[in-house]
Scaffold this motif. Structure first.
Motif, PDB file in Angstrom:
ATOM      1  N   THR A   1       0.846  -1.199   0.000  1.00  0.00           N
ATOM      2  CA  THR A   1       0.000   0.000   0.000  1.00  0.00           C
ATOM      3  C   THR A   1       0.881   1.249   0.000  1.00  0.00           C
ATOM      4  N   ALA A   2       0.435   2.244  -0.780  1.00  0.00           N
ATOM      5  CA  ALA A   2       1.273   3.417  -1.063  1.00  0.00           C
ATOM      6  C   ALA A   2       1.069   4.544  -0.066  1.00  0.00           C
ATOM      7  N   ASP A   3       2.174   5.099   0.407  1.00  0.00           N
ATOM      8  CA  ASP A   3       2.128   6.269   1.286  1.00  0.00           C
ATOM      9  C   ASP A   3       2.420   7.532   0.473  1.00  0.00           C
ATOM     10  N   LEU A   4       2.301   8.677   1.117  1.00  0.00           N
ATOM     11  CA  LEU A   4       2.395   9.976   0.421  1.00  0.00           C
ATOM     12  C   LEU A   4       3.727  10.199  -0.270  1.00  0.00           C
ATOM     13  N   ARG A   5       4.821   9.772   0.362  1.00  0.00           N
ATOM     14  CA  ARG A   5       6.151  10.100  -0.167  1.00  0.00           C
ATOM     15  C   ARG A   5       6.668   9.096  -1.204  1.00  0.00           C
ATOM     16  N   LEU A   6       5.840   8.155  -1.632  1.00  0.00           N
ATOM     17  CA  LEU A   6       6.306   7.168  -2.615  1.00  0.00           C
ATOM     18  C   LEU A   6       6.650   7.846  -3.942  1.00  0.00           C
ATOM     19  N   ASN A   7       5.845   8.796  -4.350  1.00  0.00           N
ATOM     20  CA  ASN A   7       6.108   9.515  -5.614  1.00  0.00           C
ATOM     21  C   ASN A   7       5.154  10.696  -5.724  1.00  0.00           C
ATOM     22  N   GLU A   8       5.292  11.426  -6.823  1.00  0.00           N
ATOM     23  CA  GLU A   8       4.326  12.494  -7.105  1.00  0.00           C
ATOM     24  C   GLU A   8       3.616  12.123  -8.411  1.00  0.00           C
ATOM     25  N   PRO A   9       2.313  11.856  -8.357  1.00  0.00           N
ATOM     26  CA  PRO A   9       1.622  11.384  -9.559  1.00  0.00           C
ATOM     27  C   PRO A   9       1.672  12.384 -10.706  1.00  0.00           C
ATOM     28  N   ARG A  10       1.794  11.867 -11.936  1.00  0.00           N
ATOM     29  CA  ARG A  10       1.807  12.713 -13.136  1.00  0.00           C
ATOM     30  C   ARG A  10       0.386  13.177 -13.456  1.00  0.00           C
TER      31      ARG A  10
END
Ligand code: FAD
Length: 252
Positions: free
Chosen positions: A177-186
């Motif tokens: 499960t993804a947290d906030l700092r995993l990436n910045e969505p395009r």
């Protein structure tokens, strides 16, 4: 290598949601629905993995009414390859959602299932964990980094905890499960939005999947948060400390 991403349609948090007169449900008529922001991060990560490793297919799945096609199209416009809409009208709890997702996982056989760490409407933090338990797959929640090891046989995941970052290694297949700092969505590009209209979305009726669709969690009531009081300007830090101690009584 296939990656399945579960995305949840949620009410736009910028809009005002009312509680029904009997206090038992939220009135969402006319409220715009968006992709849960943590699910967008999960989609972005799947796309980056596909770009890095070359061979992956990214399939997005949602459980919801037919109108949830719009949220699937958003993910397809970002670059996902195809979608699955498990049609379910009315309320569901985490166990129902995870049970339906399990059926899709069994059919699609992905090596990795990505979900958001939380949905910004219900805040239960259960679907990813419940899905992993139902599948008997390893899981890593609150991921802030995912690295593939051993030719894609294992992953190393940095996960955010209250005490800092914990690093775990999991054999695949796994649930993350993804947290906030995993990436910045395009953002979806205009060509991406045009292409998304043509991409396949398979609609499956939830009632055909052999899952008990009766929620085990019953909402007893909703309550609106108390109206916020106006702010107050204090002279200096010493006065702030005094007020926190003597008036707000939040420090000793
Ligand atoms: C250590 C820790 C610290 C916390 N700190 C805070 C804090 O500081 N402040 C705070 O407010 N809360 C905090 N929480 C609470 C927590 O963030 C939320 O309770 C929780 O993350 C919300 O999960 P959820 O039930 O909304 O997610 P779920 O409903 O379990 O959703 C998770 C994911 O499941 C999938 N999913 C769900 N429904 C569907 C569907 N219909 N179709 C397809 N996919 C679906 C999506 O991928 C979604 O992103 C904390 C929790 C923990 C464990």
């Amino acid at each position: 290598m296939k990656i399945l991403v579960a995305i949840k349609p949620v009410p736009n948090p910028d809009e005002r949601v009312r509680i029904s007169a009997d206090g038992l449900r939220l009135v969402l008529d006319g409220v715009k629905t968006i992709v849960n922001p943590f699910c967008e991060i999960a989609v972005e990560e799947a796309l980056r993995i596909r770009e890095r490793l070359g061979t992956s297919e990214v399939v997005v799945v949602t459980v919801g009414p037919l109108a949830a096609d719009a949220q699937l199209r958003t993910a397809l416009a970002m670059g996902a390859d195809r979608g699955v809409l498990v049609r379910l009208e009315g309320a569901a709890d985490a166990l129902v959602i995870a049970g339906l997702l399990r059926k899709v996982v069994e059919e699609e056989s992905p090596v990795l299932v990505l979900l958001g760490k939380q949905a910004v409407d219900d805040d239960n933090n259960q679907v990813g964990q419940t899905l992993a338990a139902l599948l008997s797959w390893p899981q890593a929640t609150f991921a802030s980094r995912i690295e593939f090891l051993d030719d894609g046989k294992r992953i190393r995941v940095d996960r955010e905890t209250d005490a800092g970052i914990e690093t775990v290694e999991l054999p695949l297949p796994a649930v993350v499960t993804a947290d906030l700092r995993l990436n910045e969505p395009r953002y979806a590009s205009l060509p991406g939005i045009m292409k998304a209209r043509q991409k396949e979305v398979r609609v499956v009726d939830a009632a055909t999947l052999g899952i008990d669709l009766t929620p085990k969690v019953r909402v007893l009531s909703f309550e609106a948060p108390r109206a916020r009081k106006g702010g107050r300007i204090v002279a200096d830090a010493a006065e702030l400390v005094r007020l926190l101690r003597e008036e707000a009584r939040v420090i000793g």
